[in-house]
Design a protein around this motif. Structure first.
Motif, PDB file in Angstrom:
ATOM      1  N   PHE A  80     -15.665   3.552  -0.004  1.00 27.87           N
ATOM      2  CA  PHE A  80     -14.997   3.546   1.301  1.00 27.87           C
ATOM      3  C   PHE A  80     -15.038   4.927   1.962  1.00 27.87           C
ATOM      4  O   PHE A  80     -14.687   5.075   3.124  1.00 27.87           O
ATOM      5  CB  PHE A  80     -13.541   3.096   1.168  1.00 27.87           C
ATOM      6  CG  PHE A  80     -13.387   1.607   1.275  1.00 27.87           C
ATOM      7  CD1 PHE A  80     -13.003   1.016   2.467  1.00 27.87           C
ATOM      8  CD2 PHE A  80     -13.646   0.795   0.177  1.00 27.87           C
ATOM      9  CE1 PHE A  80     -12.877  -0.355   2.569  1.00 27.87           C
ATOM     10  CE2 PHE A  80     -13.521  -0.570   0.273  1.00 27.87           C
ATOM     11  CZ  PHE A  80     -13.139  -1.151   1.473  1.00 27.87           C
ATOM     12  N   CYS A 135      -6.429   6.033   5.154  1.00 24.32           N
ATOM     13  CA  CYS A 135      -6.339   4.696   4.551  1.00 24.32           C
ATOM     14  C   CYS A 135      -4.910   4.153   4.689  1.00 24.32           C
ATOM     15  O   CYS A 135      -4.688   3.033   5.131  1.00 24.32           O
ATOM     16  CB  CYS A 135      -6.661   4.737   3.070  1.00 24.32           C
ATOM     17  SG  CYS A 135      -8.109   5.693   2.598  1.00 24.32           S
ATOM     18  N   CYS A 138      -3.275   2.609   7.946  1.00 23.61           N
ATOM     19  CA  CYS A 138      -3.381   1.175   8.248  1.00 23.61           C
ATOM     20  C   CYS A 138      -2.753   0.315   7.163  1.00 23.61           C
ATOM     21  O   CYS A 138      -2.119  -0.687   7.452  1.00 23.61           O
ATOM     22  CB  CYS A 138      -4.845   0.768   8.388  1.00 23.61           C
ATOM     23  SG  CYS A 138      -5.574   1.302   9.939  1.00 23.61           S
ATOM     24  N   HIS A 139      -2.967   0.689   5.898  1.00 23.59           N
ATOM     25  CA  HIS A 139      -2.523  -0.182   4.813  1.00 23.59           C
ATOM     26  C   HIS A 139      -1.078   0.055   4.413  1.00 23.59           C
ATOM     27  O   HIS A 139      -0.496  -0.741   3.691  1.00 23.59           O
ATOM     28  CB  HIS A 139      -3.439  -0.008   3.595  1.00 23.59           C
ATOM     29  CG  HIS A 139      -4.827  -0.529   3.814  1.00 23.59           C
ATOM     30  ND1 HIS A 139      -5.103  -1.878   3.899  1.00 23.59           N
ATOM     31  CD2 HIS A 139      -6.004   0.100   4.019  1.00 23.59           C
ATOM     32  CE1 HIS A 139      -6.407  -2.037   4.112  1.00 23.59           C
ATOM     33  NE2 HIS A 139      -6.984  -0.866   4.196  1.00 23.59           N
ATOM     34  N   TYR A 216     -11.452  -5.344  14.441  1.00 22.07           N
ATOM     35  CA  TYR A 216     -10.738  -5.596  13.181  1.00 22.07           C
ATOM     36  C   TYR A 216     -11.737  -5.872  12.054  1.00 22.07           C
ATOM     37  O   TYR A 216     -11.647  -5.321  10.963  1.00 22.07           O
ATOM     38  CB  TYR A 216      -9.788  -6.779  13.374  1.00 22.07           C
ATOM     39  CG  TYR A 216      -9.029  -7.161  12.128  1.00 22.07           C
ATOM     40  CD1 TYR A 216      -7.823  -6.536  11.821  1.00 22.07           C
ATOM     41  CD2 TYR A 216      -9.513  -8.132  11.257  1.00 22.07           C
ATOM     42  CE1 TYR A 216      -7.127  -6.869  10.677  1.00 22.07           C
ATOM     43  CE2 TYR A 216      -8.823  -8.472  10.108  1.00 22.07           C
ATOM     44  CZ  TYR A 216      -7.636  -7.845   9.821  1.00 22.07           C
ATOM     45  OH  TYR A 216      -6.942  -8.172   8.684  1.00 22.07           O
TER      46      TYR A 216
HETATM   47  C1  HEC Z   1      -8.099   1.356  10.954  1.00 24.74           C
HETATM   48  C2  HEC Z   1      -7.391   0.718   9.869  1.00 24.74           C
HETATM   49  C3  HEC Z   1      -7.913   0.877   8.467  1.00 24.74           C
HETATM   50  C4  HEC Z   1      -8.156   2.055   7.813  1.00 24.74           C
HETATM   51  C5  HEC Z   1      -8.003   3.475   8.346  1.00 24.74           C
HETATM   52  C6  HEC Z   1      -8.567   1.687   6.485  1.00 24.74           C
HETATM   53  N1  HEC Z   1      -8.582   0.333   6.341  1.00 24.74           N
HETATM   54 FE1  HEC Z   1      -9.030  -0.692   4.633  1.00 24.74          FE
HETATM   55  N2  HEC Z   1      -8.920  -2.445   5.669  1.00 24.74           N
HETATM   56  C7  HEC Z   1      -8.538  -2.578   6.986  1.00 24.74           C
HETATM   57  C8  HEC Z   1      -8.676  -3.954   7.385  1.00 24.74           C
HETATM   58  C9  HEC Z   1      -8.375  -4.521   8.751  1.00 24.74           C
HETATM   59  C10 HEC Z   1      -9.183  -4.665   6.251  1.00 24.74           C
HETATM   60  C11 HEC Z   1      -9.555  -6.153   6.156  1.00 24.74           C
HETATM   61  C12 HEC Z   1      -8.402  -7.030   5.868  1.00 24.74           C
HETATM   62  C13 HEC Z   1      -8.870  -8.485   5.871  1.00 24.74           C
HETATM   63  O1  HEC Z   1      -9.533  -8.879   4.914  1.00 24.74           O
HETATM   64  O2  HEC Z   1      -8.613  -9.185   6.857  1.00 24.74           O
HETATM   65  C14 HEC Z   1      -9.311  -3.672   5.184  1.00 24.74           C
HETATM   66  C15 HEC Z   1      -9.737  -3.982   3.898  1.00 24.74           C
HETATM   67  C16 HEC Z   1      -9.814  -3.050   2.866  1.00 24.74           C
HETATM   68  C17 HEC Z   1     -10.156  -3.376   1.499  1.00 24.74           C
HETATM   69  C18 HEC Z   1     -10.489  -4.750   0.950  1.00 24.74           C
HETATM   70  C19 HEC Z   1     -11.950  -4.996   1.164  1.00 24.74           C
HETATM   71  C20 HEC Z   1     -12.391  -6.301   0.573  1.00 24.74           C
HETATM   72  O3  HEC Z   1     -13.590  -6.377   0.284  1.00 24.74           O
HETATM   73  O4  HEC Z   1     -11.570  -7.219   0.454  1.00 24.74           O
HETATM   74  C21 HEC Z   1     -10.132  -2.209   0.783  1.00 24.74           C
HETATM   75  C22 HEC Z   1     -10.440  -2.016  -0.699  1.00 24.74           C
HETATM   76  C23 HEC Z   1      -9.779  -1.155   1.726  1.00 24.74           C
HETATM   77  N3  HEC Z   1      -9.581  -1.705   2.975  1.00 24.74           N
HETATM   78  C24 HEC Z   1      -9.643   0.160   1.380  1.00 24.74           C
HETATM   79  C25 HEC Z   1      -9.502   1.195   2.307  1.00 24.74           C
HETATM   80  C26 HEC Z   1      -9.612   2.599   1.971  1.00 24.74           C
HETATM   81  C27 HEC Z   1      -9.864   3.156   0.577  1.00 24.74           C
HETATM   82  C28 HEC Z   1      -9.426   3.282   3.133  1.00 24.74           C
HETATM   83  C29 HEC Z   1      -9.494   4.791   3.362  1.00 24.74           C
HETATM   84  C30 HEC Z   1     -10.757   5.430   3.029  1.00 24.74           C
HETATM   85  C31 HEC Z   1      -9.181   2.299   4.182  1.00 24.74           C
HETATM   86  N4  HEC Z   1      -9.245   1.058   3.632  1.00 24.74           N
HETATM   87  C32 HEC Z   1      -8.896   2.618   5.507  1.00 24.74           C
HETATM   88  C33 HEC Z   1      -8.092  -1.563   7.808  1.00 24.74           C
HETATM   89  C34 HEC Z   1      -8.196  -0.211   7.532  1.00 24.74           C
END
Ligand code: HEC
Ligand code: HEC
Ligand code: HEC
Ligand code: HEC
Length: 230
Positions: A80, A135, A138-139, A216
């Motif tokens: 990521f 990360c 958002c999470h 999204y």
């Molecule tokens: C701008 C908002 C945002 C940021 C910043 C963000 N994410 Fe996410 N992330 C999301 C969204 C939206 C999803 C998808 C959720 C869904 O499945 O509907 C997601 C999904 C994921 C998943 C699951 C993927 C899968 O294959 O199911 C992982 C692991 C993840 N993010 C890790 C990270 C990490 C580590 C970071 C930082 C490097 C990060 N995210 C930063 C919004 C964000």
């Protein structure tokens, strides 16, 4: 029969083109900033807005949710970070620095990770690791997630299959993977997006009816910006 364009027509054509390029919904940057500063009901805490006050208070009172910063996430989710440089969320703090608003409380909630939330961003001096929308921006705070997956740490990152996270006893949906806005809870992540990308700050979603869903979906891959490139 060749006629010169009358100046009036030329000017109105010019104005029409300009207003097409910059529709009223995309206000000039400075104007949006002034509006934000005057807003009697500003968004100071996007996480609270997304969860609702009750959900937020309950989560924070549990003491389980603390911000841990990107260095922790990198231990297990290296892929990521490969494309992360392309994500505009990484540079949201720099945006404020560039125009001298980096200490303004009205701006930090949406331009840092967890400003106004206990253990979140406080100042560049105290919490340099939480600048920008990381990360956890958002999470939500990741301490509980990391705790649940402590045994999964691997020098190989996420390349190898791992067991799905266990549902905790009592089975509250929101803590399946340990996140308040986890991938198992798209409704809440969407509310996260929209609590920062308000009407005033949602320019990128207004272009087409499906622009929000498209934006999204970008985040379902480890490489935001590389559409669909997994
Ligand atoms: C701008 C908002 C945002 C940021 C910043 C963000 N994410 Fe996410 N992330 C999301 C969204 C939206 C999803 C998808 C959720 C869904 O499945 O509907 C997601 C999904 C994921 C998943 C699951 C993927 C899968 O294959 O199911 C992982 C692991 C993840 N993010 C890790 C990270 C990490 C580590 C970071 C930082 C490097 C990060 N995210 C930063 C919004 C964000
Ligand atoms: C409610 C959340 C929120 C608040 C509060 C907020 N911003 Fe933003 N800001 C955003 C989002 C989302 C974007 C990107 C999307 C967009 O441009 O519409 C953005 C984009 C920007 C940009 C990028 C350049 C531009 O104008 O497009 C600047 C500069 C900026 N904000 C400055 C500020 C300043 C200064 C404040 C405080 C007065 C502030 N923001 C408060 C959410 C917010
Ligand atoms: C000790 C290893 C480890 C650390 C540290 C870690 N994760 Fe995870 N993460 C995992 C594992 C294992 C999964 C489950 C993968 C699966 O189910 O396919 C996961 C799944 C996820 C998911 C998707 C499931 C969900 O609950 O939403 C997201 C999002 C995520 N991690 C984000 C993060 C973020 C953000 C951080 C930093 C705060 C982080 N992770 C830190 C191991 C870790
Ligand atoms: C904590 C606040 C916050 C959250 C949560 C957030 N964003 Fe953002 N987002 C921003 C800010 C601030 C920028 C401005 C970055 C810049 O222009 O420098 C931005 C920029 C963007 C951009 C690119 C800028 C543009 O106008 O085209 C997209 C696309 C975007 N966000 C989508 C999302 C999506 C989708 C989610 C939810 C999965 C999300 N964001 C969650 C604050 C947030």
């Amino acid at each position: 029969m060749k006629k010169k364009l009358s100046p009036i027509i030329a000017v109105s054509l010019f104005l029409a083109v300009i207003s097409l390029l910059f529709p009223p919904s995309s206000m000039a940057g400075e104007e949006r900033i002034q509006q934000e500063l005057r807003d009697p009901n500003p968004t100071l805490n996007p996480l609270q807005k997304a969860l609702g006050k009750k959900g937020y208070d309950r989560a924070m009172a549990s003491g389980k949710y603390r911000y841990v910063g990107n260095t922790k996430c990198r231990l297990c989710h290296r892929e990521f970070f490969v494309g992360r440089k392309k994500d505009p969320h990484v540079y949201t703090y720099e945006r404020l620095v560039a125009i001298g608003y980096e200490t303004n409380k009205r701006c930090l909630g949406c331009h840092t990770t967890g400003f106004g939330v206990p253990t979140g961003y406080e100042s560049f001096e105290k919490t340099p690791k939480l600048v920008g929308v990381q990360c956890e921006g958002c999470h939500g705070p990741g301490s509980e997630h990391v705790r649940l997956h402590r045994d999964d740490a691997s020098p190989f990152g996420m390349g190898i299959p791992r067991p799905r996270p266990q549902k905790p006893k009592g089975g509250k949906k929101e803590i399946k993977g340990g996140f308040l806005a986890g991938a198992d809870n798209p409704r809440i992540i969407k509310r996260m997006c929209l609590s920062c990308h308000t009407k005033r700050w949602g320019r990128s979603f207004k272009r087409t009816p499906h622009a929000f869903q498209a934006a999204y979906d970008l985040y379902k891959t480890p490489l935001p910006g590389d559409e669909g490139d997994q």
